[in-house]
Design a protein around this motif. Sequence first.
Motif, short mmCIF file in Angstrom:
data_model
loop_
_atom_site.label_atom_id
_atom_site.label_comp_id
_atom_site.label_asym_id
_atom_site.label_seq_id
_atom_site.Cartn_x
_atom_site.Cartn_y
_atom_site.Cartn_z
N PRO A 36 0.79 -1.23 0.00
CA PRO A 36 0.00 0.00 0.00
C PRO A 36 0.83 1.28 0.00
CG PRO A 36 0.09 -0.92 2.21
CD PRO A 36 0.83 -1.88 1.32
N ALA A 37 2.15 1.16 0.21
CA ALA A 37 2.96 2.37 0.43
C ALA A 37 3.12 3.20 -0.84
CB ALA A 37 4.34 1.98 0.96
N ILE A 38 2.94 4.51 -0.66
CA ILE A 38 3.25 5.46 -1.73
C ILE A 38 4.58 6.10 -1.35
CG2 ILE A 38 2.55 7.64 -2.82
CD1 ILE A 38 -0.38 6.85 -2.03
N HIS A 39 5.58 5.95 -2.20
CA HIS A 39 6.89 6.53 -1.91
C HIS A 39 6.99 7.92 -2.51
CE1 HIS A 39 8.25 2.87 -0.12
NE2 HIS A 39 7.78 2.21 -1.16
N LEU A 40 7.53 8.82 -1.72
CA LEU A 40 7.65 10.21 -2.19
C LEU A 40 9.11 10.51 -2.53
CD1 LEU A 40 5.34 11.87 0.47
CD2 LEU A 40 4.76 11.19 -1.87
N PRO A 259 5.85 -6.33 -12.22
CA PRO A 259 5.04 -6.18 -11.01
C PRO A 259 5.77 -5.56 -9.82
CG PRO A 259 5.17 -8.50 -11.71
CD PRO A 259 5.94 -7.71 -12.70
N GLN A 260 7.11 -5.75 -9.77
CA GLN A 260 7.86 -5.26 -8.60
C GLN A 260 8.42 -3.85 -8.77
OE1 GLN A 260 8.94 -7.18 -5.84
NE2 GLN A 260 7.86 -9.04 -6.44
N ALA A 261 8.27 -3.28 -9.94
CA ALA A 261 8.92 -1.99 -10.21
C ALA A 261 8.29 -0.85 -9.42
CB ALA A 261 8.85 -1.69 -11.70
N ASN A 262 9.07 0.18 -9.20
CA ASN A 262 8.53 1.43 -8.67
C ASN A 262 8.04 2.26 -9.86
OD1 ASN A 262 8.79 1.32 -5.82
ND2 ASN A 262 11.01 1.42 -6.10
N ILE A 263 6.76 2.59 -9.83
CA ILE A 263 6.16 3.28 -10.98
C ILE A 263 5.49 4.56 -10.49
CG2 ILE A 263 4.49 3.09 -12.87
CD1 ILE A 263 4.86 0.10 -12.87
N PRO A 264 5.97 5.72 -10.92
CA PRO A 264 5.34 6.96 -10.47
C PRO A 264 4.06 7.31 -11.23
CG PRO A 264 7.26 7.46 -11.82
CD PRO A 264 7.18 5.96 -11.73
N ARG A 283 -4.17 2.98 -10.48
CA ARG A 283 -4.09 2.17 -11.70
C ARG A 283 -2.70 1.61 -11.90
NH1 ARG A 283 -8.03 5.92 -15.60
NH2 ARG A 283 -9.91 5.41 -14.42
N GLY A 284 -2.00 1.35 -10.80
CA GLY A 284 -0.71 0.68 -10.90
C GLY A 284 0.47 1.43 -10.30
N ALA A 285 0.35 2.75 -10.13
CA ALA A 285 1.51 3.52 -9.64
C ALA A 285 1.66 3.41 -8.12
CB ALA A 285 1.39 4.98 -10.07
N ASN A 286 2.90 3.58 -7.64
CA ASN A 286 3.16 3.55 -6.20
C ASN A 286 4.15 4.63 -5.76
OD1 ASN A 286 5.41 2.28 -7.45
ND2 ASN A 286 5.92 1.22 -5.55
N VAL A 287 4.39 5.59 -6.64
CA VAL A 287 5.37 6.64 -6.36
C VAL A 287 4.82 7.98 -6.82
CG1 VAL A 287 7.65 7.54 -7.07
CG2 VAL A 287 7.40 5.10 -6.58
N VAL A 288 5.13 9.05 -6.06
CA VAL A 288 4.86 10.40 -6.53
C VAL A 288 6.14 11.22 -6.32
CG1 VAL A 288 3.46 12.49 -6.24
CG2 VAL A 288 2.40 10.26 -5.95
#
Length: 342
Positions: A36-40, A259-264, A283-288
Amino acid sequence: MISKKEITSLLQEKDPHILETLWQQADVVRQRNVGPAIHLRGLIEISNICRRSCCYCGLRAPNEAVKRYRMSTEEIIASARTVFDLGYGTVVMQAGEDGGITEEWLCQIISSIKSSTPLAVTLSLGERTEQELAAWKSAGADRYLLRFETSNRQLYTAIHPDFGHTVSNRIELLAKLKTMGYETGSGVMVGIPGQTYEMLTQDILLFRELDLDMIGIGPYIPHLQTPLGQIGSEQHPEQVPNTATMAYTVLALCRLVCPQANIPATTALATLNTNGYAVGLQRGANVVMPNVTPFRYRKLYEIYPEKACFSQDTIAASEVLQKLSIKNRTIGTGPGGRSKSS
Ligand code: 5AD
């Protein structure tokens, strides 16, 4: 594993129900693989000086309408400190391909940031020499972002004029970055004039082959002071549209393929779509990558027009979820590298 044929077919899908299913599936795969983590990542645009003439980019050397700047050592270190104070885990130093960013100068800055903060350091400085890249790695840089923009050599060459005697080959450089020990990120623009569905399929397959740690996907946005921005987009049936919907589809496919990539959820997406960050994250992203560049420089870093940002200034990590009205997610702590999805 999703096949090449399925990728090409989904890229051309028009049925909103099928697209909705794809986006939901990407969200599930994101949750299962990176949680669930969003990385900044705090973005500092350290210089808008560029020696290249990329046909889509507003910072291209021949664009004389740009007032050029390079931040000072003190300004960069202070901005990196702000990134840490805001509660982010990573600082990204991005610039045009600026020869004035010398090997030694940047080594000092990287060492200084690494010794005074726990931040991961990401560089996004274009095509630099192996010697420079190795020196910056030794000084403490952790990651490097270099979009290959398109895997199609003919289109690539058409939009990236050579610089002096150097033949531009970003795909080769990405492999070298990996051997040097960088976590490596790449990506493409969606809807560059001349980009076909077949090419975009190959791009997505290349992401998998390169085993990238990070993948950045954004819609192409025309900039009037560039050659591509002036021709308008051709409308032949194979041309990929530069719409937000198309960019979401590519982003979702990237999540399925890597699937494991960091995607902004990228700024270009947020520029086309007011909700772009929040929707991308679902829709798939986990980074901002919020912009932390001192405000007076931000409007000068005009890769494309009307670039989005969160607010007039900076946003603290603790405010991001509320600002985006996102539920069931957390803000990542620590550097948020590929294998440690904390
Ligand atoms: N529209 C959208 N993205 C762009 N970039 C450069 N110019 C544009 C544009 N006109 C992207 C490129 C580059 C990244 C830093 O910004 O993909 O790698």
